[in-house]
Design an enzyme around this catalytic site. Structure first.
Site, PDB file in Angstrom:
ATOM      1  N   SER A  10       0.827  -1.205   0.000  1.00 19.34           N
ATOM      2  CA  SER A  10       0.000   0.000   0.000  1.00 19.34           C
ATOM      3  C   SER A  10       0.855   1.246   0.000  1.00 19.34           C
ATOM      4  O   SER A  10       2.022   1.227   0.384  1.00 19.34           O
ATOM      5  CB  SER A  10      -0.901   0.012   1.242  1.00 19.34           C
ATOM      6  N   CYS A  11       0.219   2.344  -0.391  1.00 20.62           N
ATOM      7  CA  CYS A  11       0.827   3.662  -0.411  1.00 20.62           C
ATOM      8  C   CYS A  11       1.444   3.964   0.954  1.00 20.62           C
ATOM      9  O   CYS A  11       0.823   3.677   1.964  1.00 20.62           O
ATOM     10  CB  CYS A  11      -0.264   4.673  -0.749  1.00 20.62           C
ATOM     11  N   PRO A  12       2.640   4.479   1.014  1.00 22.55           N
ATOM     12  CA  PRO A  12       3.490   4.993  -0.056  1.00 22.55           C
ATOM     13  C   PRO A  12       4.574   4.016  -0.509  1.00 22.55           C
ATOM     14  O   PRO A  12       5.479   4.398  -1.243  1.00 22.55           O
ATOM     15  CB  PRO A  12       4.140   6.216   0.602  1.00 22.55           C
TER      16      PRO A  12
END
Length: 76
Positions: A12-14
């Site tokens: 997942s981000c980042p």
């Protein structure tokens, strides 16, 4: 011109952008990095990252829920 593949599916981000940035630093100018991701936020993240860093986002696509970004490393 070389192409390296970075598989960040499931992250997942980042993390996808951070791992891509680290990998790009090890590549030569003009080399390509193909990033495979599944996080939908990666679309806007990679667009912003390339715009701000000077690397070129040369291709983007999706197949079977997997996003693919091709980034050309900027000249030194």
């Amino acid at each position: 011109m070389n192409e390296t593949i970075l598989d960040v599916r499931g992250l997942s981000c980042p993390l996808p952008v951070l791992k891509a940035n680290r990998t790009l630093r090890s590549l030569g100018a003009g080399d390509r990095l193909r990033v495979l991701a599944t996080d939908r936020a990666s679309v806007s993240d990679f667009q912003a990252f390339c715009r701000e860093s000077g690397h070129a986002l040369v291709a983007f696509g999706e197949e079977g829920g997997v996003l693919s970004f091709v980034i050309r490393r900027k000249p030194d």
